[in-house]
Design a protein around this motif. Structure first.
Motif, PDB file in Angstrom:
ATOM      1  N   TYR A   1       0.834  -1.197   0.000  1.00 55.25           N
ATOM      2  CA  TYR A   1       0.000   0.000   0.000  1.00 55.25           C
ATOM      3  C   TYR A   1       0.872   1.252   0.000  1.00 55.25           C
ATOM      4  N   ASP A   2       0.351   2.292  -0.653  1.00 54.23           N
ATOM      5  CA  ASP A   2       1.052   3.572  -0.702  1.00 54.23           C
ATOM      6  C   ASP A   2       0.744   4.436   0.514  1.00 54.23           C
ATOM      7  N   ILE A   3      -0.446   4.266   1.075  1.00 58.27           N
ATOM      8  CA  ILE A   3      -0.874   5.056   2.228  1.00 58.27           C
ATOM      9  C   ILE A   3      -1.498   4.120   3.260  1.00 58.27           C
ATOM     10  N   LEU A   4      -1.138   4.308   4.500  1.00 60.23           N
ATOM     11  CA  LEU A   4      -1.779   3.595   5.602  1.00 60.23           C
ATOM     12  C   LEU A   4      -2.349   4.638   6.549  1.00 60.23           C
ATOM     13  N   THR A   5      -3.631   4.545   6.829  1.00 61.22           N
ATOM     14  CA  THR A   5      -4.271   5.462   7.775  1.00 61.22           C
ATOM     15  C   THR A   5      -4.925   4.660   8.892  1.00 61.22           C
ATOM     16  N   SER A   6      -5.040   5.290  10.036  1.00 59.73           N
ATOM     17  CA  SER A   6      -5.755   4.652  11.143  1.00 59.73           C
ATOM     18  C   SER A   6      -6.057   5.654  12.239  1.00 59.73           C
ATOM     19  N   ASN A   7      -7.253   5.541  12.761  1.00 58.15           N
ATOM     20  CA  ASN A   7      -7.623   6.196  14.018  1.00 58.15           C
ATOM     21  C   ASN A   7      -7.923   5.056  14.982  1.00 58.15           C
ATOM     22  N   PRO A   8      -6.878   4.430  15.508  1.00 58.85           N
ATOM     23  CA  PRO A   8      -7.073   3.217  16.302  1.00 58.85           C
ATOM     24  C   PRO A   8      -7.599   3.546  17.692  1.00 58.85           C
ATOM     25  N   PRO A   9      -8.069   2.549  18.415  1.00 61.49           N
ATOM     26  CA  PRO A   9      -8.451   2.779  19.817  1.00 61.49           C
ATOM     27  C   PRO A   9      -7.229   3.251  20.603  1.00 61.49           C
ATOM     28  N   TYR A  10      -7.346   4.381  21.314  1.00 60.29           N
ATOM     29  CA  TYR A  10      -6.178   4.877  22.055  1.00 60.29           C
ATOM     30  C   TYR A  10      -6.508   5.380  23.459  1.00 60.29           C
ATOM     31  N   ILE A  11      -7.710   5.172  23.919  1.00 59.56           N
ATOM     32  CA  ILE A  11      -8.055   5.552  25.285  1.00 59.56           C
ATOM     33  C   ILE A  11      -7.562   4.460  26.246  1.00 59.56           C
ATOM     34  N   THR A  12      -6.994   4.857  27.368  1.00 57.32           N
ATOM     35  CA  THR A  12      -6.542   3.865  28.336  1.00 57.32           C
ATOM     36  C   THR A  12      -7.748   3.262  29.063  1.00 57.32           C
ATOM     37  N   SER A  13      -7.508   2.135  29.680  1.00 55.43           N
ATOM     38  CA  SER A  13      -8.581   1.477  30.424  1.00 55.43           C
ATOM     39  C   SER A  13      -9.121   2.370  31.523  1.00 55.43           C
TER      40      SER A  13
ATOM     41  N   GLY B   1      -5.971  -0.627  25.346  1.00 56.97           N
ATOM     42  CA  GLY B   1      -5.199  -1.348  26.349  1.00 56.97           C
ATOM     43  C   GLY B   1      -4.929  -0.498  27.577  1.00 56.97           C
ATOM     44  N   CYS B   2      -4.145  -1.031  28.488  1.00 54.60           N
ATOM     45  CA  CYS B   2      -3.886  -0.343  29.760  1.00 54.60           C
ATOM     46  C   CYS B   2      -3.248   1.026  29.570  1.00 54.60           C
ATOM     47  N   ASP B   3      -2.330   1.134  28.590  1.00 55.53           N
ATOM     48  CA  ASP B   3      -1.647   2.412  28.368  1.00 55.53           C
ATOM     49  C   ASP B   3      -2.137   3.144  27.129  1.00 55.53           C
ATOM     50  N   GLY B   4      -3.114   2.577  26.436  1.00 54.59           N
ATOM     51  CA  GLY B   4      -3.656   3.209  25.242  1.00 54.59           C
ATOM     52  C   GLY B   4      -2.803   3.049  23.994  1.00 54.59           C
ATOM     53  N   LEU B   5      -1.690   2.339  24.090  1.00 56.50           N
ATOM     54  CA  LEU B   5      -0.730   2.260  22.982  1.00 56.50           C
ATOM     55  C   LEU B   5      -0.678   0.893  22.300  1.00 56.50           C
ATOM     56  N   GLU B   6      -1.543  -0.007  22.720  1.00 55.50           N
ATOM     57  CA  GLU B   6      -1.487  -1.385  22.235  1.00 55.50           C
ATOM     58  C   GLU B   6      -1.531  -1.487  20.717  1.00 55.50           C
ATOM     59  N   PHE B   7      -2.421  -0.732  20.079  1.00 51.67           N
ATOM     60  CA  PHE B   7      -2.598  -0.875  18.632  1.00 51.67           C
ATOM     61  C   PHE B   7      -1.478  -0.202  17.845  1.00 51.67           C
ATOM     62  N   TYR B   8      -0.827   0.793  18.421  1.00 56.16           N
ATOM     63  CA  TYR B   8       0.313   1.409  17.740  1.00 56.16           C
ATOM     64  C   TYR B   8       1.479   0.431  17.670  1.00 56.16           C
ATOM     65  N   ARG B   9       1.626  -0.393  18.674  1.00 59.97           N
ATOM     66  CA  ARG B   9       2.685  -1.404  18.640  1.00 59.97           C
ATOM     67  C   ARG B   9       2.421  -2.417  17.523  1.00 59.97           C
ATOM     68  N   VAL B  10       1.158  -2.790  17.365  1.00 59.63           N
ATOM     69  CA  VAL B  10       0.793  -3.712  16.294  1.00 59.63           C
ATOM     70  C   VAL B  10       1.060  -3.070  14.938  1.00 59.63           C
ATOM     71  N   ILE B  11       0.657  -1.805  14.784  1.00 60.45           N
ATOM     72  CA  ILE B  11       0.848  -1.101  13.514  1.00 60.45           C
ATOM     73  C   ILE B  11       2.333  -0.963  13.194  1.00 60.45           C
ATOM     74  N   ALA B  12       3.152  -0.698  14.192  1.00 65.63           N
ATOM     75  CA  ALA B  12       4.594  -0.612  13.979  1.00 65.63           C
ATOM     76  C   ALA B  12       5.135  -1.922  13.420  1.00 65.63           C
ATOM     77  N   GLY B  13       4.660  -3.023  13.950  1.00 60.26           N
ATOM     78  CA  GLY B  13       5.085  -4.320  13.442  1.00 60.26           C
ATOM     79  C   GLY B  13       4.653  -4.544  12.004  1.00 60.26           C
ATOM     80  N   LEU B  14       3.480  -4.060  11.657  1.00 64.22           N
ATOM     81  CA  LEU B  14       2.979  -4.235  10.291  1.00 64.22           C
ATOM     82  C   LEU B  14       3.794  -3.438   9.286  1.00 64.22           C
ATOM     83  N   ILE B  15       4.047  -2.160   9.590  1.00 65.91           N
ATOM     84  CA  ILE B  15       4.719  -1.317   8.594  1.00 65.91           C
ATOM     85  C   ILE B  15       6.198  -1.692   8.459  1.00 65.91           C
ATOM     86  N   ALA B  16       6.721  -2.436   9.433  1.00 65.57           N
ATOM     87  CA  ALA B  16       8.110  -2.886   9.344  1.00 65.57           C
ATOM     88  C   ALA B  16       8.256  -4.123   8.463  1.00 65.57           C
TER      89      ALA B  16
END
Length: 260
Positions: A159-171, A193-208
């Motif tokens: 993909y040329d562009i990846l966008t996301s407004n993932p869940p980011y509110i903490t528990s 997730g607990c710190d609100g960053l769970e999905f950004y970690r997943v996205i980082a793994g994907l774009i790598a």
């Protein structure tokens, strides 16, 4: 609870347009149901008729703002106006992000994925309402957190562009939300997730991953008001250079990442 005059005006118009009893609409609002769900639509940029209904997340003004800014950025960059640009929206919800980008950038062809059947159905409905053909946008049921992603047939990388407004509110933050949000909008679209960053970690793994994005890909992620630095740190090992876009409310709202 007394309703503001502007809300009453919107409800009166909705009652008239849909032939629904005004008293029933007022009672729904008094029960803290979001006005957008009662009316049934939410304008989003140049799209006046984005359909909304519970439990799918209601499009927010801060999201609208950065999506318009992203479209302007793409139009002013070295992207060729004649070249097909492929876009993937993770957690597409109502489809508002990719649909507005398709509307503003005619050479974008987008896929939206979500784990909610309600969201997938609504996003495809909105594509029809907005006049975006199936050849340019389709939403599919898919879980980008699943270890098997992106092997699904619905994913056509790179993909040329990846966008996301993932869940980011903490528990903990979720427990403090107003009833307008907590009782009506899907918690899985809100809690990161607990710190609100769970999905950004997943996205980082994907774009790598090799081959998931094109060499000059652009990644645009909405973040919580205090998360920009942490998300930049999460993306740092991927080799993408990050920048932060502020919103009109003075918040660090969007992370833009490109390969260095």
């Amino acid at each position: 609870m007394r309703l503001p005059l502007n809300e009453l005006r919107w409800l009166k118009r909705a009652a008239l347009d849909s032939n629904r009893p005004l008293e029933r609409l007022i009672q729904r609002r008094l029960n803290r149901e979001p006005l957008q769900y009662i009316i049934g639509t939410q304008p989003f940029g140049a799209l006046d008729n984005i359909r909304v209904r519970p439990p799918v997340l209601i499009p927010r003004p801060e999201t609208e703002e950065w999506v318009i800014q992203l479209a302007e950025y793409l139009c002013s960059s070295d992207w060729s106006a004649s070249r097909r640009i492929s876009l993937l929206d993770l957690g597409t919800g109502s489809g508002c992000i990719p649909l507005l980008l398709c509307h503003l950038c005619p050479n974008i062809v987008a896929n939206g994925i979500d784990i909610s059947p309600h969201a997938v159905q609504l996003a495809n409905e909105n594509a029809k309402l907005c006049g975006i053909p199936y050849s340019r946008f389709k939403a599919s049921l898919c879980d980008f957190v699943h270890p098997g992603f992106p092997k699904a047939e619905t994913i056509n990388s790179p993909y040329d562009i990846l966008t996301s407004n993932p869940p980011y509110i903490t528990s903990d933050e979720y427990l403090q939300l107003s009833d307008d949000v907590a009782k009506f909008e899907d918690p899985t679209a809100l809690i990161g997730g607990c710190d609100g960053l769970e999905f950004y970690r997943v996205i980082a793994g994907l774009i790598a991953r090799d081959g998931f994005l094109s060499p000059k890909a652009v990644v645009a992620l909405e973040v919580g008001h205090s998360q920009a630095a942490a998300v930049c740190d999460i993306l740092s090992p991927t080799g993408f250079k990050t920048s932060i876009w502020m919103d009109s409310w003075g918040k660090k709202r969007t992370i833009i990442a490109q390969r260095q």
